[in-house]
Design a protein around this motif. Structure first.
Motif, PDB file in Angstrom:
ATOM      1  N   UNK A  30      -2.298  -0.445  -3.389  1.00 55.19           N
ATOM      2  CA  UNK A  30      -3.612   0.175  -3.593  1.00 55.19           C
ATOM      3  C   UNK A  30      -4.247   0.580  -2.262  1.00 55.19           C
ATOM      4  N   UNK A  31      -4.121  -0.285  -1.262  1.00 52.34           N
ATOM      5  CA  UNK A  31      -4.681   0.024   0.049  1.00 52.34           C
ATOM      6  C   UNK A  31      -4.013   1.247   0.665  1.00 52.34           C
ATOM      7  N   UNK A  32      -2.687   1.320   0.536  1.00 51.72           N
ATOM      8  CA  UNK A  32      -1.955   2.458   1.109  1.00 51.72           C
ATOM      9  C   UNK A  32      -2.366   3.763   0.431  1.00 51.72           C
ATOM     10  N   UNK A  33      -2.433   3.744  -0.894  1.00 49.95           N
ATOM     11  CA  UNK A  33      -2.824   4.957  -1.635  1.00 49.95           C
ATOM     12  C   UNK A  33      -4.251   5.364  -1.288  1.00 49.95           C
ATOM     13  N   UNK A  34      -5.158   4.388  -1.277  1.00 49.90           N
ATOM     14  CA  UNK A  34      -6.558   4.672  -0.987  1.00 49.90           C
ATOM     15  C   UNK A  34      -6.728   5.164   0.450  1.00 49.90           C
ATOM     16  N   UNK A  35      -6.019   4.540   1.376  1.00 41.86           N
ATOM     17  CA  UNK A  35      -6.113   4.962   2.778  1.00 41.86           C
ATOM     18  C   UNK A  35      -5.652   6.407   2.927  1.00 41.86           C
TER      19      UNK A  35
END
Length: 177
Positions: A30-35
């Motif tokens: 989720x962090x990678x996609x959001x970033x």
């Protein structure tokens, strides 16, 4: 979809170098996609605060997810940097970098004994020229000399200092010249 989901979970669970709880594994994704998404909109990498706000998490939870992401892949300490083409997103570590200020510090340390051997007027001229960054004319006005005389004095002083720096013999207490 069930089989594909199970396969994804299997690879997600077994491809980690360190055992990380599933919630942190999913948080990493989720962090990678959001970033990536925020980077497109902001034109820069988002801050931890921005990620936390967008994902409705605390900054501590985001920090925990970012820390957990480091356990996804490891590299052998014996592997020379660059041999695997920087695989799995691991960044090469730079253990030593050149610091330009070190050369300046070494030069100043080498100059210190040479400057100490100069007489008071010569040291004062050097201080005005390089410490206060005055022009030769300004120095001349301050100490009551012509600009031409200051130029000759600076040429002589700098020549002595240069000669002292280039001299391979041990420094002496006698004035150069």
């Amino acid at each position: 979809p069930t089989i594909v989901g199970e396969m994804k979970r299997f690879f997600r669970d077994t491809s980690w170098a360190v055992r990380v709880p599933r919630r942190l594994q999913e948080l990493r994704i989720d962090l990678a996609k959001t970033a990536d998404h925020l980077e497109q909109h902001l034109g820069r990498r988002p801050t931890r605060t921005e990620l936390a706000h967008h994902l409705h998490l605390t900054e501590e939870e985001v920090a925990e997810g970012q820390l957990a992401a480091h356990g996804y892949a490891t590299r052998s300490l014996d592997t020379p940097v660059g041999d695997d083409g920087n695989a799995s997103g691991a960044k090469p570590r730079h253990l030593a970098t050149s610091e330009p200020a070190y050369e300046l510090i070494e030069s100043l340390a080498a100059l210190r004994p040479l400057l100490d051997r100069l007489d008071e007027r010569d040291r004062h001229i050097i201080e005005l020229r390089f410490g206060e960054e005055l022009t030769q004319a300004e120095i001349g006005r301050r100490i009551g000399l012509s600009q031409m005389h200051v130029s000759r004095l600076l040429t002589r002083i700098l020549g002595e200092l240069r000669e002292g720096l280039n001299d391979d013999s041990a420094p002496t207490d006698e004035p150069a010249g």
